[in-house]
Write a protein that holds these residues in place. Structure first.
Motif, PDB file in Angstrom:
ATOM      1  N   ARG B 121       0.807  -1.223   0.000  1.00 27.42           N
ATOM      2  CA  ARG B 121       0.000   0.000   0.000  1.00 27.42           C
ATOM      3  C   ARG B 121       0.834   1.264   0.000  1.00 27.42           C
ATOM      4  NH1 ARG B 121      -5.470  -0.623   3.678  1.00 27.42           N
ATOM      5  NH2 ARG B 121      -6.756  -0.992   1.847  1.00 27.42           N
ATOM      6  N   PRO B 125       2.188   4.736  -6.580  1.00 25.79           N
ATOM      7  CA  PRO B 125       1.246   4.336  -7.633  1.00 25.79           C
ATOM      8  C   PRO B 125       1.961   4.080  -8.963  1.00 25.79           C
ATOM      9  CG  PRO B 125       0.269   6.063  -6.309  1.00 25.79           C
ATOM     10  CD  PRO B 125       1.692   5.899  -5.811  1.00 25.79           C
ATOM     11  N   ALA B 126       2.945   4.902  -9.289  1.00 27.91           N
ATOM     12  CA  ALA B 126       3.653   4.715 -10.571  1.00 27.91           C
ATOM     13  C   ALA B 126       4.325   3.347 -10.641  1.00 27.91           C
ATOM     14  CB  ALA B 126       4.684   5.826 -10.764  1.00 27.91           C
ATOM     15  N   ARG B 128       3.145   0.618  -9.151  1.00 29.62           N
ATOM     16  CA  ARG B 128       2.052  -0.330  -9.405  1.00 29.62           C
ATOM     17  C   ARG B 128       1.593  -0.290 -10.860  1.00 29.62           C
ATOM     18  NH1 ARG B 128       0.167   0.871  -3.973  1.00 29.62           N
ATOM     19  NH2 ARG B 128      -1.103   2.571  -4.758  1.00 29.62           N
ATOM     20  N   PHE B 129       1.548   0.921 -11.447  1.00 32.68           N
ATOM     21  CA  PHE B 129       1.101   1.028 -12.840  1.00 32.68           C
ATOM     22  C   PHE B 129       2.108   0.357 -13.770  1.00 32.68           C
ATOM     23  CE2 PHE B 129      -0.887   5.322 -11.419  1.00 32.68           C
ATOM     24  CZ  PHE B 129      -1.889   4.643 -10.750  1.00 32.68           C
ATOM     25  N   ALA B 133       1.438  -2.924 -15.984  1.00 26.50           N
ATOM     26  CA  ALA B 133       1.622  -2.909 -17.437  1.00 26.50           C
ATOM     27  C   ALA B 133       2.413  -4.132 -17.892  1.00 26.50           C
ATOM     28  CB  ALA B 133       2.339  -1.623 -17.861  1.00 26.50           C
ATOM     29  N   SER B 136       0.018  -7.099 -17.747  1.00 26.22           N
ATOM     30  CA  SER B 136      -0.929  -6.995 -18.864  1.00 26.22           C
ATOM     31  C   SER B 136      -0.264  -7.357 -20.189  1.00 26.22           C
ATOM     32  CB  SER B 136      -1.473  -5.564 -18.986  1.00 26.22           C
ATOM     33  OG  SER B 136      -2.305  -5.257 -17.915  1.00 26.22           O
ATOM     34  N   PHE B 219      10.058  -2.056 -24.470  1.00 25.75           N
ATOM     35  CA  PHE B 219       8.965  -1.871 -23.503  1.00 25.75           C
ATOM     36  C   PHE B 219       9.413  -2.262 -22.096  1.00 25.75           C
ATOM     37  CE2 PHE B 219       5.856  -4.394 -21.115  1.00 25.75           C
ATOM     38  CZ  PHE B 219       4.919  -3.423 -20.791  1.00 25.75           C
ATOM     39  N   ASP B 222      11.663   0.134 -20.630  1.00 22.19           N
ATOM     40  CA  ASP B 222      10.882   1.305 -20.204  1.00 22.19           C
ATOM     41  C   ASP B 222      10.253   1.083 -18.824  1.00 22.19           C
ATOM     42  OD1 ASP B 222      11.404   2.710 -22.533  1.00 22.19           O
ATOM     43  OD2 ASP B 222       9.487   2.234 -23.482  1.00 22.19           O
ATOM     44  N   ILE B 223       9.786  -0.137 -18.585  1.00 20.21           N
ATOM     45  CA  ILE B 223       9.189  -0.467 -17.287  1.00 20.21           C
ATOM     46  C   ILE B 223      10.213  -0.247 -16.169  1.00 20.21           C
ATOM     47  CG2 ILE B 223       8.387  -2.407 -15.834  1.00 20.21           C
ATOM     48  CD1 ILE B 223       6.257  -1.986 -17.732  1.00 20.21           C
ATOM     49  N   TRP B 225      12.995   1.377 -16.217  1.00 20.20           N
ATOM     50  CA  TRP B 225      13.435   2.778 -16.167  1.00 20.20           C
ATOM     51  C   TRP B 225      12.392   3.639 -15.450  1.00 20.20           C
ATOM     52  CZ3 TRP B 225      18.175   4.349 -18.176  1.00 20.20           C
ATOM     53  CH2 TRP B 225      18.416   5.720 -18.163  1.00 20.20           C
ATOM     54  N   ALA B 226      11.129   3.428 -15.795  1.00 19.60           N
ATOM     55  CA  ALA B 226      10.045   4.225 -15.194  1.00 19.60           C
ATOM     56  C   ALA B 226       9.975   3.990 -13.685  1.00 19.60           C
ATOM     57  CB  ALA B 226       8.703   3.887 -15.850  1.00 19.60           C
ATOM     58  N   ASP B 229      12.689   6.150 -12.341  1.00 20.04           N
ATOM     59  CA  ASP B 229      12.247   7.552 -12.470  1.00 20.04           C
ATOM     60  C   ASP B 229      11.301   7.927 -11.335  1.00 20.04           C
ATOM     61  OD1 ASP B 229      13.622   8.458 -14.700  1.00 20.04           O
ATOM     62  OD2 ASP B 229      11.911   8.341 -16.066  1.00 20.04           O
TER      63      ASP B 229
END
Lengths: 252, 252
Positions: B121, B125-126, B128-129, B133, B136, B219, B222-223, B225-226, B229
């Motif tokens: 929790r 959030p970033a 978790r997103f 991704a 998915s 991709f 990017d995950i 790296w993000a 970030d």
């Protein structure tokens, strides 16, 4: 800052429930984000404005798809007829004369080539992940939660009322014409959020369902917040643009 | 910086294809990220290290689920038997004596309560997103793309060889014991990425499929790296911790 994780644990009457939902907006909506403050203060460069419009396009373009997913999961024809208006607002009569087209006009009005905006390849990966999380949420959670996540529209008239006059006043290249997207939005958002709020007040009829709606609205606020976080990190003072993303300086 | 969007458009032989995949890692893998550099330079605070371990746990914990999704989509029993080892590595014999348990040990060894880590929790959030991704992607794309996205393991022995000695040398509270997660990883990652690389070399047998694998690897970079970030934005110098996320200062 409230912890909303067990806000509904003892059950809430409708007035209390609505008050908690509005409190989520008061504490978590992205009008509180530093990037929004910079925008309304006139402190953003044109490159930062372009990055905002380019990335936000990814969000705009997925909205009718997430609304179609909600439509596909709704069993009540009257609900579907009401919710369908959202798709009509964004896609317009022919796909390119509704809200998405107006957002594209905003982005191109700021100097971006249309194909760079529509292609979405230059958007931040973090934007795509956040937008994808929203679509997944509306696909995989309950219909009640999907409706709950739309309730950020309760707060959007406020942010639009802050954003539009400031953009017109503080940035000489911003005109009413390129801000056409925002003109019908407060009225549409009020209509839509009135309906969605009435729906969740009627259908979240026990503490568990109330909590699921509160959590859905917090989640949605997290989405919008994370999108501005990603913009600020990439295009803010420190300038940590990730590999492959839009680079304003190459476009003058 | 290369643009990998049409790297395979004329078709590549296996040597060229492998070289492009390795080039993606050379340009996009997260060992190039400033947050990783700060870690290996000994420049992170304990709170930043905690935030890293806490957020990365969300990634670790979803890995066996994304591998199970790949397993569920694979028709070849021999492929499944090989890929199943990844799930065994992370979950261990009883769920809590594999890689996830060792990551939890790292996080608690840095001073975090186990329930805060497992609960997820307090994660950004970033994070978790991004993790969502990835799950998915492995659910919705082709099996070939899902395998392609795992190829970041080609590069993980390098980042682990940079990270572990630096963590031991630069942070007096880091011990070999709490870094147990990393001990078997280079060997496991080499075994797994050898298999995955051979698979994509054999099955990406036209330019379109080759490009889909290259895109999948970009991709995945990017995950990762993000995720760094988001950590750097929230817990870096500027300190833009989003609402509801872990706040190191409250834990001393």
């Amino acid at each position: 800052m409230s912890d909303f994780h067990d806000a509904a644990k003892n059950g809430l009457n409708q007035l209390q429930f609505e008050a908690v939902l509005r409190q989520v907006g008061a504490e978590r909506y992205h009008n509180l984000h530093p990037f929004h403050h910079q925008m309304t203060q006139g402190a953003l460069t044109k490159g930062q404005m372009q990055a905002w419009a380019l990335n936000r396009y990814c969000y705009q373009s997925v909205i009718p798809r997430k609304d179609a997913m909600i439509l596909a999961r709704a069993e009540d024809p009257a609900f579907r007829a009401e919710w369908r208006k959202r798709i009509e607002d964004h896609d317009g009569a022919d796909g390119w004369n509704g809200g998405i087209a107006r957002w594209l006009k905003l982005a191109t009005g700021l100097g971006l080539p249309a194909q760079d905006v529509i292609g979405e390849r230059l958007a931040l990966p973090a934007t795509r992940f956040a937008v994808g999380a929203y679509l997944s949420f509306c696909t995989n959670r309950t219909l009640l939660e999907a409706v709950g996540s739309s309730l950020t529209e309760l707060f959007s008239p406020v942010i639009i009322a802050e954003r539009v006059p400031a953009m017109l006043a503080k940035y000489d290249y911003v005109t009413e014409d390129i801000l056409a997207y925002f003109k019908p939005r407060p009225e549409q958002a009020s209509r839509d959020s009135d309906f969605a709020l009435a729906y969740v007040l009627a259908h979240a009829d026990n503490p568990e369902r109330q909590q699921s709606v509160i959590d859905a609205l917090v989640f949605k606020c997290d989405i919008l917040w994370a999108m501005l976080d990603a913009l600020k990190h990439a295009y803010g003072e420190a300038g940590h643009i990730p590999p492959g993303a839009f680079r304003p300086e190459e476009r003058g």
